[in-house]
Design a protein around this motif. Structure first.
Motif, mmCIF file in Angstrom:
data_model
loop_
_atom_site.group_PDB
_atom_site.id
_atom_site.type_symbol
_atom_site.label_atom_id
_atom_site.label_comp_id
_atom_site.label_asym_id
_atom_site.label_seq_id
_atom_site.Cartn_x
_atom_site.Cartn_y
_atom_site.Cartn_z
ATOM 1 N N ILE A 163 0.851 -1.178 0.000
ATOM 2 C CA ILE A 163 0.000 0.000 0.000
ATOM 3 C C ILE A 163 0.895 1.239 0.000
ATOM 4 O O ILE A 163 1.632 1.474 0.961
ATOM 5 N N ILE A 209 -1.949 -1.291 -4.001
ATOM 6 C CA ILE A 209 -2.923 -0.271 -3.596
ATOM 7 C C ILE A 209 -2.177 1.055 -3.471
ATOM 8 O O ILE A 209 -1.132 1.122 -2.809
ATOM 9 N N THR A 224 0.862 -7.495 4.635
ATOM 10 C CA THR A 224 0.702 -6.120 4.160
ATOM 11 C C THR A 224 1.959 -5.289 4.405
ATOM 12 O O THR A 224 2.457 -5.227 5.534
ATOM 13 N N ALA A 282 -6.909 4.388 1.820
ATOM 14 C CA ALA A 282 -6.054 3.345 1.235
ATOM 15 C C ALA A 282 -5.875 2.182 2.216
ATOM 16 O O ALA A 282 -5.935 1.009 1.829
ATOM 17 N N LYS A 283 -5.696 2.502 3.493
ATOM 18 C CA LYS A 283 -5.507 1.457 4.504
ATOM 19 C C LYS A 283 -6.783 0.679 4.778
ATOM 20 O O LYS A 283 -6.722 -0.417 5.344
#
Length: 276
Positions: free
Chosen positions: A31, A135, A163, A153-154
């Protein structure tokens, strides 16, 4: 498991580490929370499958109900509202870039003359590359509410995946928002007095958030400055990446570290095993 990759300053190699780690392990997602300057996509070239707009709440005034008392302006901590009262009428001025979407004016307006409206401030892109879920949060130009885009986003963190969060540099609100909630934080630094100074600040942030941290020394050469600090504060040095032209050239071409130096794939895996 959620691991954030952060640094007290820009240019230390944070994205190099985040991308390499994501590519070294299976069932991972990365991310990019550096929403003001996202660059993970340069190294991964993912196939984008969908985009989601990120919005924030702003007030909308119903002029038929408003009596221009000025209370909304008084309670706004960010000076996003200004009320001009004229004889028999008035005007409410909204400065949308100052509004933080707290909704205080909406809740406390005596005449219920303010309702919710929305304003687009950014977007989140979701894609896939080499089995890695990608992401990216991206803040629109001229906008300032980076934490809201980071939080969006998270929100796509998959607990079934490993992650990796590429956090913004520094120790301000965006970096804190990105690191918060991580199980571990990798602090990337360089062996210079400037690097040490900002490492100290970043480590204080992880302590304040209750997130365990370790250090990765990039552009490793004469490392005693960083090593002495880590030893004194009982911070593990997880990995050293050498100061080599080959690595810099690959970075300038958007090529991940483990693509030009495959031996680092196992180094990243071993580092992850130690953290776990």
């Amino acid at each position: 498991m959620i691991i954030s990759v952060a640094s007290g300053k820009g240019g230390t190699g944070k994205t190099t580490v985040a991308v390499s780690l994501a590519l070294s392990i299976e069932n991972s997602q990365i991310i990019d929370c550096d929403v003001e300057e996202p660059n993970v996509h340069i190294f991964l070239n993912p196939e984008i499958q969908r985009e989601i707009e990120v919005t924030t709440v702003i007030p909308e005034v119903d002029k038929e109900k408003c009596n221009y008392c000025g209370y909304c302006s008084e309670i706004c901590a960010y000076n996003a509202l200004s009320v001009i009262k004229l004889e028999g009428s008035g005007e409410v001025l909204l400065f949308p870039h100052l509004c933080h979407g707290c909704e205080g004016c909406i809740l406390l307006c005596p005449d219920k003359a303010i309702k919710k409206a929305e304003r687009i401030i950014g977007r989140v892109k979701i894609g896939l590359v080499d089995g890695v879920e990608f992401i990216e949060g991206r803040l629109n130009l001229s906008e300032v509410l980076a934490p809201k885009v980071i939080e969006k986003a998270k929100s796509f963190i998959n607990p079934e995946k490993f992650t990796i969060i590429d956090a913004p540099p520094g120790t301000s609100c965006p970096a804190v928002t990105a690191i918060k909630g991580s199980h571990y934080c990798m602090l990337v630094t360089e062996p210079t007095p400037f690097g040490l100074h900002d490492l100290e600040l970043a480590y204080e942030v992880t302590n304040a958030l209750g997130v365990r941290a370790g250090v990765i020394i990039n552009k490793s050469d004469e490392d005693s400055l960083i090593e002495d600090y880590c030893s004194k504060n009982n911070i593990p040095v997880l990995l050293k990446i050498p100061f080599q032209r080959q690595i810099a050239e690959a970075y300038s071409k958007g090529i991940p570290l483990i693509k030009v130096m495959p031996e680092y794939k196992e180094a990243f895996r071993e580092m992850l095993r130690e953290i776990r």
